[in-house]
Design a protein around this motif. Structure first.
Motif, mmCIF file in Angstrom:
data_model
loop_
_atom_site.group_PDB
_atom_site.id
_atom_site.type_symbol
_atom_site.label_atom_id
_atom_site.label_comp_id
_atom_site.label_asym_id
_atom_site.label_seq_id
_atom_site.Cartn_x
_atom_site.Cartn_y
_atom_site.Cartn_z
ATOM 1 N N VAL A 38 0.831 -1.209 0.000
ATOM 2 C CA VAL A 38 0.000 0.000 0.000
ATOM 3 C C VAL A 38 0.870 1.266 0.000
ATOM 4 C CG1 VAL A 38 -1.724 1.332 1.290
ATOM 5 C CG2 VAL A 38 -1.934 -1.156 1.124
ATOM 6 N N VAL A 91 -9.208 1.262 -5.049
ATOM 7 C CA VAL A 91 -8.012 0.603 -4.513
ATOM 8 C C VAL A 91 -8.288 -0.900 -4.509
ATOM 9 C CG1 VAL A 91 -6.557 0.304 -2.468
ATOM 10 C CG2 VAL A 91 -7.301 2.585 -3.118
ATOM 11 N N SER A 119 -12.870 -1.071 -7.423
ATOM 12 C CA SER A 119 -11.781 -1.378 -8.346
ATOM 13 C C SER A 119 -12.069 -2.658 -9.111
ATOM 14 C CB SER A 119 -10.485 -1.539 -7.543
ATOM 15 O OG SER A 119 -9.516 -2.198 -8.320
ATOM 16 N N ALA A 121 -9.842 -4.591 -9.619
ATOM 17 C CA ALA A 121 -8.955 -5.516 -8.914
ATOM 18 C C ALA A 121 -9.369 -5.709 -7.458
ATOM 19 C CB ALA A 121 -7.517 -5.007 -8.995
ATOM 20 N N ARG A 279 2.726 5.614 -7.945
ATOM 21 C CA ARG A 279 3.021 4.178 -8.009
ATOM 22 C C ARG A 279 3.400 3.702 -9.408
ATOM 23 N NH1 ARG A 279 0.865 1.459 -3.648
ATOM 24 N NH2 ARG A 279 -0.010 -0.357 -4.724
HETATM 25 C C1 FNR Z 1 -4.251 2.098 -5.923
HETATM 26 N N1 FNR Z 1 -4.784 2.814 -7.003
HETATM 27 C C2 FNR Z 1 -5.608 2.155 -7.891
HETATM 28 N N2 FNR Z 1 -6.147 2.842 -8.952
HETATM 29 C C3 FNR Z 1 -6.998 2.237 -9.806
HETATM 30 O O1 FNR Z 1 -7.463 2.872 -10.744
HETATM 31 N N3 FNR Z 1 -7.329 0.909 -9.621
HETATM 32 C C4 FNR Z 1 -6.821 0.168 -8.602
HETATM 33 O O2 FNR Z 1 -7.147 -1.002 -8.460
HETATM 34 C C5 FNR Z 1 -5.895 0.794 -7.730
HETATM 35 N N4 FNR Z 1 -5.318 0.082 -6.709
HETATM 36 C C6 FNR Z 1 -4.513 0.722 -5.794
HETATM 37 C C7 FNR Z 1 -3.982 -0.015 -4.737
HETATM 38 C C8 FNR Z 1 -3.238 0.647 -3.765
HETATM 39 C C9 FNR Z 1 -2.728 -0.142 -2.611
HETATM 40 C C10 FNR Z 1 -3.017 2.043 -3.856
HETATM 41 C C11 FNR Z 1 -2.260 2.787 -2.794
HETATM 42 C C12 FNR Z 1 -3.502 2.744 -4.918
HETATM 43 C C13 FNR Z 1 -4.559 4.258 -7.136
HETATM 44 C C14 FNR Z 1 -5.627 5.057 -6.388
HETATM 45 O O3 FNR Z 1 -6.865 4.991 -7.029
HETATM 46 C C15 FNR Z 1 -5.246 6.550 -6.290
HETATM 47 O O4 FNR Z 1 -4.955 7.047 -7.577
HETATM 48 C C16 FNR Z 1 -4.018 6.768 -5.375
HETATM 49 O O5 FNR Z 1 -4.161 6.003 -4.208
HETATM 50 C C17 FNR Z 1 -3.872 8.244 -5.032
HETATM 51 O O6 FNR Z 1 -2.690 8.452 -4.306
HETATM 52 P P1 FNR Z 1 -2.657 8.633 -2.702
HETATM 53 O O7 FNR Z 1 -3.417 9.886 -2.396
HETATM 54 O O8 FNR Z 1 -3.303 7.421 -2.139
HETATM 55 O O9 FNR Z 1 -1.209 8.712 -2.367
#
Ligand code: FNR
Length: 382
Positions: A38, A91, A119, A121, A279
Motif C-alpha cells: 500500500v 483501490v 476497483s 482488482a 506508483r
Molecule cells: C491504488 N490505485 C488504484 N487505482 C486504480 O485505478 N485501480 C486500482 O485497483 C488501484 N489500486 C490501488 C492499490 C493501492 C494499494 C493504492 C495505494 C492505490 C490508485 C488510487 O486509485 C489513487 O490514484 C491513489 O491512491 C492516489 O494516491 P494517494 O493519495 O493514495 O497517495
C-alpha cells in the motif's frame, strides 16, 4: 466537537486525527508485505514525494469577517448531489489490509453519502460491493480495461446491472511499474489469487479457461495476467467504451492538458488528474502541479477530479481552488480500514470532512463553489 465532548468522559480517538500519521501506525501494526504494497510507490519514490511537494508549495490566504455561519460542503457531480466533494479512490486487493475488505469501506462511504469507487482488482465482486452499499448509494466502477473485448463488455454489463453510475477508466496502469518494495519482498497479491474476484466470477472470463478456476487456480491467474490490461490501447479505442457505456465516463491518470482535451473530444465526461499516488512513473510531475493547466484547458467541458497526495482538509481546499470539482481519497482510507475496519474508514472520512469544513470556514469560504485560485498563493513564486 464530538471528539472534545467524548474527551470529557476520558475517551480519546483510537486513530490519529492527523491522517498523514496513519501510515506510520499501520506500519507498526500490520505486516510488512501488505503495508509495503500500500505504502510503496514506483522507483525511488520521487513522484510520491512530488505529490506532497506540489500541494505544499501552495499556501491558503485566509480572509476575515465574511460571515461563515451557514456552510454547505455539497457539490453536484455527474448529475448527483453529494454531501461533499470527496469520493473514495479505487483501490484493489483490500483484503490484504482487513478481512472485511471492500464491503466495509463501501459501507462507510455509503453511510456518509460519499461515492465508493469499486476497483476492477477488488477482492469482492462488484455485485457484492453493491449489495453491501445498499440500493440508493452512489457507486462508481473503475475499469482496468481488459484486453479481451467480451470480458470488457461483460464487466460493463455487470456494473450497469449492479447500479454503478460512473465508469472510471484507468489509463496509467497498462503494466505494473517497477516497485522496489514489492520486488524486494517478492510480494504481488494477484499471484495469490487476491484481487481477481471480478474476473474469476465472470462468465466470459471463465469461458476462456481450459479448466474451471477451482480446479486449476494457477492457470486462471496466468490467464488473468494476459488479460488484465492492454498496453496497445490508443485514443481511438475510447469509441468502443463510449458505445458500450451509456453513463458518464471519467479517464483516470491524465497529467497533460492535451490529453485532457483529447478526452473531451472523445466524448468523455471527466478526468481524474492523478499519477496513481506515485506508483507508476518514478520522476513524474506532481499531480497538483498538473492540475491548474488541465482545469484551465478543459474545466468548462469536463468534470475535473483530482487525486494523489490528499491527506487533509486543507489539501481538499487547495485542490478545489486549483480547479478540481472533487477529490478522490486513496491511501488514508486504506490505512483506516487496516487499523480498524469499517470504523477506521468512517473515522478517516469524518476527520477529512470536518477538517475541510473548518479550514474552509476559517479561510472565509462557505461553499466549495466559492473556491478559486484567489484563495491561494505560492510563496516561493511561480
Ligand atoms: C491504488 N490505485 C488504484 N487505482 C486504480 O485505478 N485501480 C486500482 O485497483 C488501484 N489500486 C490501488 C492499490 C493501492 C494499494 C493504492 C495505494 C492505490 C490508485 C488510487 O486509485 C489513487 O490514484 C491513489 O491512491 C492516489 O494516491 P494517494 O493519495 O493514495 O497517495
Amino acid at each position: 466537537f464530538e471528539i472534545y465532548l467524548n474527551g470529557m468522559n476520558g475517551t480519546v480517538p483510537r486513530l490519529p486525527t492527523d491522517l498523514s500519521r496513519l501510515e506510520e501506525m499501520a506500519a507498526q501494526r500490520l505486516g510488512p508485505g501488505p503495508v509495503g504494497y500500500v505504502a510503496g510507490s514506483a522507483g525511488s519514490g520521487r513522484t510520491e514525494r512530488a505529490n506532497r511537494e506540489a500541494l505544499d508549495r501552495w499556501a491558503i490566504v485566509p480572509r476575515m469577517l465574511r460571515d461563515v455561519r451557514e456552510r454547505d460542503l455539497g457539490v453536484e457531480l455527474f448529475g448527483r448531489r453529494l454531501p461533499a466533494p470527496v469520493a473514495l479512490a479505487p483501490v484493489g486487493v483490500l483484503s490484504i489490509m482487513h478481512p472485511d475488505a471492500e464491503p466495509a469501506a463501501a459501507r462507510a462511504a455509503a453511510a456518509l453519502g460519499l461515492p465508493f469507487t469499486a476497483s476492477s482488482a477488488a477482492d469482492t465482486t462488484m455485485e457484492q460491493i453493491a449489495e453491501a452499499m445498499g440500493e440508493q448509494a452512489e457507486r462508481w466502477f473503475q475499469l482496468y480495461w481488459p484486453k479481451d473485448r467480451e470480458v470488457c463488455v461483460s464487466f460493463l454489463g455487470r456494473a450497469k446491472a449492479a447500479g454503478y453510475s460512473v465508469l472510471v477508466v484507468t489509463l496509467d496502469t497498462w503494466l505494473l511499474a517497477w516497485r522496489p518494495r514489492d520486488l524486494d519482498q517478492a510480494y504481488l497479491p494477484f499471484l495469490h489469487g487476491i484481487g481477481t474476484a471480478n474476473y474469476f466470477s465472470d462468465p466470459a472470463f471463465r469461458a476462456g479457461l481450459a479448466k474451471p478456476v477451482e480446479e486449476d487456480p494457477t492457470a486462471a491467474v496466468l490467464h488473468w495476467a494476459q488479460m488484465f490490461a492492454d498496453p496497445g490501447k490508443t485514443w481511438e479505442d475510447l469509441a468502443f467504451l463510449r458505445d458500450h457505456w451509456d453513463g458518464p465516463i471519467v479517464l483516470k491518470g491524465v497529467l497533460h492538458p492535451d490529453d485532457a482535451r483529447r478526452a473531451a473530444d472523445a466524448g468523455m465526461d471527466g478526468v481524474v488528474v492523478s499519477n496513481h499516488g506515485g506508483r507508476q512513473v518514478n520522476g513524474a510531475i506532481g499531480a497538483a502541479d498538473a492540475l491548474p493547466g488541465i482545469a484551465e484547458a478543459v474545466g468548462d467541458r469536463l468534470t475535473v477530479l483530482f487525486d494523489s497526495g490528499v491527506r487533509s482538509g486543507d489539501d481538499v481546499l487547495k485542490a478545489l481552488a486549483l480547479g478540481a470539482r472533487g477529490v478522490l481519497l486513496g491511501r488514508p482510507y486504506v490505512y483506516g480500514l487496516g487499523l480498524d475496519g469499517e470504523a477506521g474508514v468512517t473515522h478517516v472520512l469524518r476527520c477529512l470532512l470536518a477538517e475541510f469544513d473548518l479550514t474552509m470556514a476559517l479561510s472565509g469560504y462557505t461553499r466549495p463553489g466559492e473556491l478559486t485560485r484567489e484563495a491561494l498563493t505560492r510563496p516561493g513564486g511561480a
